[in-house]
Write a protein that holds these residues in place. Structure first.
Motif, PDB file in Angstrom:
ATOM      1  N   LYS A 179      39.837 -21.220  -1.419  1.00 45.20           N
ATOM      2  CA  LYS A 179      40.788 -22.312  -1.603  1.00 45.20           C
ATOM      3  C   LYS A 179      41.775 -22.353  -0.447  1.00 45.20           C
ATOM      4  CE  LYS A 179      44.301 -24.082  -4.801  1.00 45.20           C
ATOM      5  NZ  LYS A 179      45.049 -23.816  -6.059  1.00 45.20           N
ATOM      6  N   LEU A 180      42.069 -23.570   0.040  1.00 40.08           N
ATOM      7  CA  LEU A 180      43.060 -23.756   1.095  1.00 40.08           C
ATOM      8  C   LEU A 180      44.411 -24.079   0.468  1.00 40.08           C
ATOM      9  CD1 LEU A 180      41.243 -25.885   3.835  1.00 40.08           C
ATOM     10  CD2 LEU A 180      42.121 -23.560   4.084  1.00 40.08           C
ATOM     11  N   VAL A 181      45.437 -23.348   0.888  1.00 39.97           N
ATOM     12  CA  VAL A 181      46.791 -23.619   0.423  1.00 39.97           C
ATOM     13  C   VAL A 181      47.729 -23.582   1.624  1.00 39.97           C
ATOM     14  CG1 VAL A 181      46.350 -22.622  -1.854  1.00 39.97           C
ATOM     15  CG2 VAL A 181      47.311 -21.182  -0.039  1.00 39.97           C
ATOM     16  N   ARG A 182      48.905 -24.181   1.465  1.00 45.89           N
ATOM     17  CA  ARG A 182      49.920 -24.122   2.502  1.00 45.89           C
ATOM     18  C   ARG A 182      50.681 -22.796   2.407  1.00 45.89           C
ATOM     19  NH1 ARG A 182      49.633 -27.841   6.694  1.00 45.89           N
ATOM     20  NH2 ARG A 182      49.286 -29.953   5.875  1.00 45.89           N
ATOM     21  N   SER A 183      51.178 -22.371   3.531  1.00 43.72           N
ATOM     22  CA  SER A 183      52.014 -21.173   3.533  1.00 43.72           C
ATOM     23  C   SER A 183      53.177 -21.317   2.569  1.00 43.72           C
ATOM     24  CB  SER A 183      52.535 -20.896   4.946  1.00 43.72           C
ATOM     25  OG  SER A 183      53.467 -19.848   4.959  1.00 43.72           O
ATOM     26  N   SER A 184      53.746 -22.523   2.495  1.00 46.31           N
ATOM     27  CA  SER A 184      54.883 -22.752   1.603  1.00 46.31           C
ATOM     28  C   SER A 184      54.517 -22.518   0.142  1.00 46.31           C
ATOM     29  CB  SER A 184      55.426 -24.172   1.784  1.00 46.31           C
ATOM     30  OG  SER A 184      54.401 -25.134   1.580  1.00 46.31           O
TER      31      SER A 184
END
Length: 352
Positions: A179-184
């Protein structure tokens, strides 16, 4: 999906997180374990900054009123990565590359390896080596976060900056499940540890399971240490990379479980002003050859360009330059472009 998951834009969140947590629990220590020696002696000096020594390699002639150029490498890289740039810059300026703690010729330092810790160590290194401001900072990839934090922490010292394919402010992260997520999304608001001025990590204090993970990581990296474009580096630089990537220190040097919090702090600092770097000469070099692949590659590449365009706006005197023949490692694909950008930053930096 990106081809180079180990660079500063992407990260697989995996057992390395467990390793980071284990290393955080290691008590401070004051001695180092020696490993197989490097293939040849360090070209610069080893300087003690508080119980551990860092390698600093300064070349070129210091000129009156001209800033010194400081080269900050990307994640997993060290001083030899500038082997095609530093000799060219040394023809017209004093220029220094260095190895972060644990990497290259440098000894292990305290953990965790937070941005704040690394910036403190660089500042201490320069001070103890007698390298005086003003400075022009050059950061590649992950090193771009460090150079910006250095400028925000010590604003009176920095008069120019060159950012080479730098890490963006809120990068994508690839989780272990794909899964791709933002650092935030990964930032939990936990406090960032205070800088440590003593107590470097000892290999002998690393728990067996963590040591096993580190050795497996080093073994994997050592199988192909000079994949393109690093095969463009001088032969000695490639020899040193082959040795360094097989060392436990190389793995330990990248352990920072607080990265998401530090990126959030960096974004907050930059949100305080439209131009947080003021009028500082700023040149952002971005790749012209995409390193994205997959069905969303064009969208990811377009976002990459937008992020770097925004980065150039951190200063009223910022500009974006496209390295048309380069991928992520512009300093290897087009070293003359980086050299010329440094020359321009020096020429336009305010005189002191």
């Amino acid at each position: 999906m990106n081809k180079l998951l180990n660079r500063s834009y992407w990260l697989i969140v995996s057992p390395s997180v467990l390793l980071a947590c284990v290393l955080l629990c290691i008590p401070s220590a004051s001695a180092q374990s020696e490993s197989t020696p490097p293939p040849f002696p360090q070209p610069g000096r080893l300087i003690d900054i508080g119980g551990w020594r860092l390698h600093l390699n300064c070349t070129g002639e210091a000129r009156a009123s001209q800033p010194t150029v400081i080269l900050e490498s990307g994640l997993g890289d060290f001083s030899v990565e500038w082997g095609l740039v530093q000799p060219g810059v040394a023809k017209f300026a004093r220029v220094c590359s260095y190895d972060r703690a644990g990497d290259g010729w440098s000894e292990l330092g305290p953990h965790p390896r937070t941005f704040r810790q690394i910036v403190y160590e660089l500042h201490t290194l320069l001070d103890k080596a007698g390298v005086k401001p003003p400075l022009v900072l050059v950061g590649h990839s992950y090193g771009g976060w460090l150079t910006r934090l250095y400028a925000y922490t010590y604003p009176a010292e920095v008069v120019g900056m060159v950012l080479v394919e730098v890490g963006v402010d809120n990068p994508w992260r690839l989780m272990a499940g794909g899964k791709l997520v933002r650092s935030s999304d990964l930032a939990k608001g936990q406090p960032i540890p205070a800088v440590k001025t003593s107590g470097p990590l000892r290999v002998s204090d690393i728990p067996p399971e963590a040591l096993k993970q580190m050795r497996a990581g080093a073994e994997a990296l050592a199988k192909n240490p000079n994949y393109p474009p690093r095969d463009k580096l001088p032969a000695d630089a490639q020899r040193m990379r082959a040795w360094a990537l097989a060392q436990l220190g190389h793995i330990a040097a990248g352990v920072n479980p607080f990265e998401s919090e530090e990126l959030a702090s960096l974004r907050a600092e930059q949100a305080k002003s439209k131009h947080p770097l003021g009028d500082m000469p700023l040149i952002v070099l971005t790749r012209g050859i995409s390193e994205e692949e997959g069905p969303d590659s064009e969208a990811f590449e377009a976002e990459h360009r937008r992020e770097h365009t925004a980065m150039a706006a951190l200063s009223r005197n910022g500009k974006l330059v496209v390295a048309t023949r380069s991928g992520h490692h512009v300093q290897l694909d087009e070293p003359e472009l980086v050299i010329n950008a440094i020359r321009e930053a020096l020429a336009t930096a305010p005189k002191r």
